[in-house]
Motif scaffolding. Structure first.
Motif, PDB file in Angstrom:
ATOM      1  N   GLU A 173      11.012 -43.037  27.716  1.00 51.60           N
ATOM      2  CA  GLU A 173      10.533 -42.943  28.416  1.00 51.60           C
ATOM      3  C   GLU A 173      10.693 -43.882  29.450  1.00 51.60           C
ATOM      4  O   GLU A 173       9.309 -44.423  29.938  1.00 51.60           O
ATOM      5  CB  GLU A 173       9.431 -42.202  27.415  1.00 51.60           C
ATOM      6  N   ILE A 174      10.455 -45.237  28.852  1.00 51.81           N
ATOM      7  CA  ILE A 174       9.833 -46.499  29.691  1.00 51.81           C
ATOM      8  C   ILE A 174      11.353 -46.834  30.461  1.00 51.81           C
ATOM      9  O   ILE A 174      11.000 -47.990  31.004  1.00 51.81           O
ATOM     10  CB  ILE A 174      10.344 -47.367  28.382  1.00 51.81           C
ATOM     11  N   GLY A 175      12.261 -45.574  30.281  1.00 47.61           N
ATOM     12  CA  GLY A 175      13.040 -46.445  32.057  1.00 47.61           C
ATOM     13  C   GLY A 175      14.530 -46.806  31.207  1.00 47.61           C
ATOM     14  O   GLY A 175      15.198 -47.014  32.244  1.00 47.61           O
ATOM     15  N   CYS A 176      14.593 -46.626  29.654  1.00 43.75           N
ATOM     16  CA  CYS A 176      16.253 -47.099  28.742  1.00 43.75           C
ATOM     17  C   CYS A 176      16.612 -46.054  29.889  1.00 43.75           C
ATOM     18  O   CYS A 176      16.827 -44.387  29.716  1.00 43.75           O
ATOM     19  CB  CYS A 176      15.574 -47.511  28.373  1.00 43.75           C
ATOM     20  N   ARG A 177      18.123 -46.440  30.261  1.00 38.60           N
ATOM     21  CA  ARG A 177      19.656 -45.588  30.552  1.00 38.60           C
ATOM     22  C   ARG A 177      20.476 -45.750  29.984  1.00 38.60           C
ATOM     23  O   ARG A 177      21.387 -44.573  29.698  1.00 38.60           O
ATOM     24  CB  ARG A 177      19.176 -45.691  32.203  1.00 38.60           C
ATOM     25  N   LYS A 178      20.862 -46.342  29.020  1.00 39.50           N
ATOM     26  CA  LYS A 178      21.499 -46.895  28.159  1.00 39.50           C
ATOM     27  C   LYS A 178      21.347 -47.019  26.195  1.00 39.50           C
ATOM     28  O   LYS A 178      21.097 -48.382  26.315  1.00 39.50           O
ATOM     29  CB  LYS A 178      22.951 -47.807  28.651  1.00 39.50           C
ATOM     30  N   ILE A 179      21.417 -46.822  25.436  1.00 39.68           N
ATOM     31  CA  ILE A 179      20.629 -46.867  24.513  1.00 39.68           C
ATOM     32  C   ILE A 179      21.699 -46.788  23.655  1.00 39.68           C
ATOM     33  O   ILE A 179      22.368 -45.653  22.941  1.00 39.68           O
ATOM     34  CB  ILE A 179      19.553 -45.424  24.150  1.00 39.68           C
ATOM     35  N   ALA A 180      21.697 -47.504  22.857  1.00 40.93           N
ATOM     36  CA  ALA A 180      22.443 -47.617  21.549  1.00 40.93           C
ATOM     37  C   ALA A 180      22.169 -47.655  20.232  1.00 40.93           C
ATOM     38  O   ALA A 180      21.278 -47.852  20.406  1.00 40.93           O
ATOM     39  CB  ALA A 180      22.728 -48.937  21.460  1.00 40.93           C
ATOM     40  N   HIS A 181      23.079 -47.313  19.049  1.00 41.59           N
ATOM     41  CA  HIS A 181      22.445 -46.923  17.956  1.00 41.59           C
ATOM     42  C   HIS A 181      23.083 -48.245  16.971  1.00 41.59           C
ATOM     43  O   HIS A 181      23.978 -47.467  16.662  1.00 41.59           O
ATOM     44  CB  HIS A 181      21.694 -45.960  17.358  1.00 41.59           C
ATOM     45  N   ILE A 182      21.844 -48.585  16.184  1.00 41.16           N
ATOM     46  CA  ILE A 182      22.191 -49.686  14.673  1.00 41.16           C
ATOM     47  C   ILE A 182      22.019 -48.276  13.732  1.00 41.16           C
ATOM     48  O   ILE A 182      21.385 -48.549  13.631  1.00 41.16           O
ATOM     49  CB  ILE A 182      22.317 -51.264  15.145  1.00 41.16           C
ATOM     50  N   TYR A 183      23.310 -47.953  12.865  1.00 41.17           N
ATOM     51  CA  TYR A 183      23.130 -47.384  11.930  1.00 41.17           C
ATOM     52  C   TYR A 183      22.813 -47.683  10.574  1.00 41.17           C
ATOM     53  O   TYR A 183      24.259 -49.059  10.674  1.00 41.17           O
ATOM     54  CB  TYR A 183      23.631 -46.195  12.272  1.00 41.17           C
ATOM     55  N   GLY A 184      22.769 -46.929   9.391  1.00 36.84           N
ATOM     56  CA  GLY A 184      22.580 -47.601   8.225  1.00 36.84           C
ATOM     57  C   GLY A 184      23.869 -46.765   7.619  1.00 36.84           C
ATOM     58  O   GLY A 184      24.328 -46.307   8.053  1.00 36.84           O
TER      59      GLY A 184
END
Length: 338
Positions: A173-184
């Protein structure tokens, strides 16, 4: 293992006399006390739940086993457990397992032979065989996040998948177009559910790739390393969702070292809502678990179980809340102006 009956037989007295001696609940003459002590020593007897049952007493003491007290999530949780237990007249004993199964087993072995009314497991290594043993011994227990079985233990946790979806949608919603995830660690239900939520929120994203995932083991140092790996693979990442606040703090540190402006160039969101998120630079956006409520709830459930007032064991999932701070809010204002 010697029993109280074995001690009574060797000492030549009744079980009731042994119980009075162990619990200091009645008169036992000095000569008999010496005989009992000698029998206990010869048999290597350790008073356990049997003696407690014979005495018909509770000690109003519960144990809380944690994986890592240095993690502020667990220290905040412990505070709530202790506060609520005190309201009901209970004292709390804390144990730190360090995510090591053998250490937790040692704690359980010690606790089952002490006057403990019940145990809260906030650890990751509590297994079915240990649960079965405690059930047979008549020692009540409840669990945080995960348990061997919902049929034998009430389990309290937050809505992890829903919270992860909330975090990723906020970044979109704030405009990010490539989001990564650091997972546990994926053997933990909390980490697994947060990863599933991340993937669910990006189900329609044509840019999604498994290379946007990186493990961080719920620790700051590994959050730093994971961020460096992700930015090396994808320099155009503009959003990072970390599966807990400690990894997110590591991400902030890594991005600052690389000269990347957090919030404006790369937005970062964590998960947990620990107090440290309010003093990072920039302050960290996070999906806050109701940590105090979780500790209070699990404490009340155990006390109800100890006192025979819990109707049934079941899963309790508590709501989470997105708290927006500078690690994403400055990006929000930039996006709104364009």
């Amino acid at each position: 293992m010697a029993t109280i009956r074995d001690v009574a037989k060797l000492a030549g007295v009744s079980v009731a006399t042994i119980s009075r001696y162990l619990n200091k609940s009645g008169y036992v003459n000095a000569e008999t006390e010496q005989t009992i002590r000698s029998a206990i020593s010869k048999l290597n007897y350790v008073p356990n739940h049997v003696a407690r049952g014979l005495a018909g007493k509770k000690t109003n003491t519960i144990a809380l086993l944690l994986p890592d007290i240095s993690n502020l999530f667990f220290s905040d949780l412990a505070r709530a457990v202790e506060d609520v237990a005190a309201m009901y007249g209970y004292t709390v004993i804390f144990g730190n397992s360090d995510d090591q199964g053998f250490k937790e087993k040692k704690y359980i072995e010690t606790l089952k032979n002490k006057y403990i009314d019940g145990i809260i497991f906030a650890s990751y290594t509590f297994e079915r065989d240990e649960a079965d043993m405690l059930t047979k011994l008549g020692i009540p227990f409840v669990c945080l996040d995960r348990g061997p079985s919902e049929a034998t233990s009430s389990i309290v946790r937050a809505k992890n998948r829903e919270g992860a979806v909330m975090a990723v949608r906020h970044l979109l919603e704030i405009g990010c177009r490539k989001i990564a995830h650091i997972y546990g660690p994926q053997h933990l239900v909390t980490a697994k559910e947060r990863l599933i939520g991340y993937e669910q929120a990006l189900a329609d994203a044509d840019w999604y790739s498994p290379s946007l995932l990186e493990p961080g083991n719920f620790r700051i140092a590994e959050g730093i390393k994971a961020t460096e790996e992700l930015m090396s693979r994808h320099p155009d990442i503009d959003g990072i969702f970390a599966g807990n606040d400690q990894m997110a703090i590591g991400s902030l540190k890594a991005l600052n070292r690389m000269g990347i402006s957090v919030g404006e160039q790369v937005a970062v969101c964590g998960f947990d809502g620990i107090q440290t998120t309010e003093i990072t630079s920039p302050e960290l956006t996070t999906v806050a678990q109701p940590i105090y409520d979780m500790g209070a709830t699990i404490s009340r459930l155990l006390i109800k179980k100890i006192e025979g007032k819990l109707d049934e064991d079941k899963l309790y999932e508590l709501d989470v809340k997105l708290i927006i701070r500078d690690s994403t809010s400055r990006r929000t204002s930039t996006h709104e102006q364009t």
